[in-house]
Design a protein around this motif. Sequence first.
Motif, short mmCIF file in Angstrom:
data_model
loop_
_atom_site.label_atom_id
_atom_site.label_comp_id
_atom_site.label_asym_id
_atom_site.label_seq_id
_atom_site.Cartn_x
_atom_site.Cartn_y
_atom_site.Cartn_z
N THR A 1 0.86 -1.19 0.00
CA THR A 1 0.00 0.00 0.00
C THR A 1 0.89 1.22 0.00
O THR A 1 1.91 1.26 0.70
CB THR A 1 -0.92 0.01 1.24
N THR A 2 0.51 2.24 -0.78
CA THR A 2 1.32 3.46 -0.84
C THR A 2 1.22 4.23 0.48
O THR A 2 0.19 4.19 1.16
CB THR A 2 0.89 4.37 -2.01
N ASP A 3 2.29 4.95 0.79
CA ASP A 3 2.34 5.74 2.02
C ASP A 3 1.87 7.17 1.75
O ASP A 3 1.29 7.45 0.70
CB ASP A 3 3.74 5.71 2.63
N SER A 4 2.15 8.09 2.65
CA SER A 4 1.69 9.47 2.53
C SER A 4 2.36 10.23 1.39
O SER A 4 1.91 11.31 1.01
CB SER A 4 1.92 10.22 3.85
N GLU A 5 3.42 9.68 0.82
CA GLU A 5 4.09 10.29 -0.34
C GLU A 5 3.87 9.46 -1.61
O GLU A 5 4.58 9.62 -2.60
CB GLU A 5 5.58 10.45 -0.07
N ALA A 6 2.90 8.54 -1.58
CA ALA A 6 2.53 7.66 -2.69
C ALA A 6 3.65 6.68 -3.05
O ALA A 6 3.73 6.20 -4.17
CB ALA A 6 2.10 8.47 -3.92
N ARG A 7 4.51 6.37 -2.09
CA ARG A 7 5.58 5.39 -2.31
C ARG A 7 5.13 4.01 -1.85
O ARG A 7 4.34 3.88 -0.92
CB ARG A 7 6.84 5.80 -1.54
N PHE A 8 5.67 2.97 -2.52
CA PHE A 8 5.38 1.59 -2.13
C PHE A 8 6.68 0.81 -2.10
O PHE A 8 7.69 1.21 -2.70
CB PHE A 8 4.38 0.93 -3.09
N SER A 9 6.65 -0.32 -1.39
CA SER A 9 7.85 -1.14 -1.26
C SER A 9 7.46 -2.60 -1.07
O SER A 9 6.53 -2.91 -0.33
CB SER A 9 8.67 -0.67 -0.06
N PHE A 10 8.17 -3.47 -1.77
CA PHE A 10 8.00 -4.92 -1.62
C PHE A 10 9.34 -5.47 -1.16
O PHE A 10 10.37 -5.23 -1.80
CB PHE A 10 7.63 -5.58 -2.95
N SER A 11 9.35 -6.20 -0.04
CA SER A 11 10.60 -6.78 0.44
C SER A 11 10.63 -8.28 0.15
O SER A 11 9.60 -8.89 -0.11
CB SER A 11 10.76 -6.52 1.94
N GLN A 12 11.81 -8.83 0.17
CA GLN A 12 12.05 -10.25 -0.07
C GLN A 12 11.43 -10.73 -1.38
O GLN A 12 10.79 -11.77 -1.45
CB GLN A 12 11.53 -11.08 1.11
N VAL A 13 11.67 -9.96 -2.43
CA VAL A 13 11.20 -10.34 -3.76
C VAL A 13 12.23 -11.28 -4.37
O VAL A 13 13.42 -10.97 -4.41
CB VAL A 13 11.03 -9.08 -4.67
N PRO A 14 11.80 -12.45 -4.85
CA PRO A 14 12.77 -13.37 -5.44
C PRO A 14 13.30 -12.85 -6.78
O PRO A 14 12.57 -12.24 -7.55
CB PRO A 14 11.97 -14.66 -5.64
N ARG A 15 14.58 -13.06 -7.01
CA ARG A 15 15.17 -12.70 -8.30
C ARG A 15 14.76 -13.76 -9.31
O ARG A 15 14.79 -14.95 -9.03
CB ARG A 15 16.69 -12.63 -8.20
N LEU A 16 14.39 -13.30 -10.49
CA LEU A 16 13.92 -14.22 -11.52
C LEU A 16 14.98 -14.38 -12.59
O LEU A 16 15.36 -13.42 -13.25
CB LEU A 16 12.63 -13.70 -12.15
N ALA A 17 15.46 -15.60 -12.75
CA ALA A 17 16.45 -15.87 -13.80
C ALA A 17 15.78 -15.77 -15.16
O ALA A 17 16.31 -15.19 -16.09
CB ALA A 17 17.07 -17.25 -13.59
N ALA A 18 14.61 -16.37 -15.27
CA ALA A 18 13.84 -16.30 -16.51
C ALA A 18 12.39 -16.05 -16.11
O ALA A 18 11.71 -16.93 -15.62
CB ALA A 18 13.96 -17.60 -17.30
N GLY A 19 11.94 -14.86 -16.27
CA GLY A 19 10.59 -14.50 -15.88
C GLY A 19 10.39 -13.00 -16.01
O GLY A 19 11.24 -12.30 -16.56
N ARG A 20 9.27 -12.50 -15.50
CA ARG A 20 9.02 -11.07 -15.59
C ARG A 20 8.22 -10.61 -14.39
O ARG A 20 7.56 -11.40 -13.73
CB ARG A 20 8.32 -10.73 -16.89
N TYR A 21 8.28 -9.30 -14.14
CA TYR A 21 7.54 -8.68 -13.05
C TYR A 21 6.47 -7.77 -13.65
O TYR A 21 6.70 -7.10 -14.64
CB TYR A 21 8.46 -7.81 -12.20
N LEU A 22 5.31 -7.76 -13.02
CA LEU A 22 4.22 -6.90 -13.47
C LEU A 22 3.63 -6.22 -12.24
O LEU A 22 3.26 -6.88 -11.27
CB LEU A 22 3.15 -7.72 -14.18
N LEU A 23 3.56 -4.87 -12.28
CA LEU A 23 2.94 -4.10 -11.21
C LEU A 23 1.54 -3.69 -11.65
O LEU A 23 1.35 -3.33 -12.82
CB LEU A 23 3.76 -2.85 -10.91
#
Length: 195
Positions: free
Chosen positions: A39-61
Amino acid sequence: FQVEGRVVNGSPGGRLAVRQAVTLHLFTAEQGLETLEATTDSEARFSFSQVPRLAAGRYLLSTRYDGIDYTVEITQEEAEGTVEMEVFDATEELAALTFDSHIWMLRDADAEEGMLSALEIALVTNREGEAFRPVLDQPGNMGFLRFSLPTGAIDLDVQSDLRGGEIIDVGTGFGLTAPVLPGSHQLAFSYVFPY
């Protein structure tokens, strides 16, 4: 690793996207789809921790802002920097849209069957700083993109860079229920009709 970013409102004088739900979708060959929520904070920032690195794949927000779904695909390198997701305040004013060009071409004639094959290409532009959100809960309003077709048209095929929404029958043609973000968008549709 950590994926950090900000939801940026591209509308002039637009609201800050605070307390905005953001989803990170990870696509991998091994595990399929995995999702993380933030969820975004008071400055509209967001953060995801412990995201796995993908050798072959993609990320979608993805996020839903002012009734419109937004997505952005990012690479591993982009995910390691600060990611910006652009959203817009919404308007339901159909007058925000203009047709900059409309081309109609006959592609083929079947004299034996008495049928013509046609292709239409339209350039729809939203010059406003807000995203056009279709009005679908008031059937008599017709607050969405719509196109006429010749009587008896069949085999409709619609291609567009507009994302989301559906193609619906409006009696004299078809409607497109996708939102229209600021900028120019191309729509091409083909069909066959009797002559």
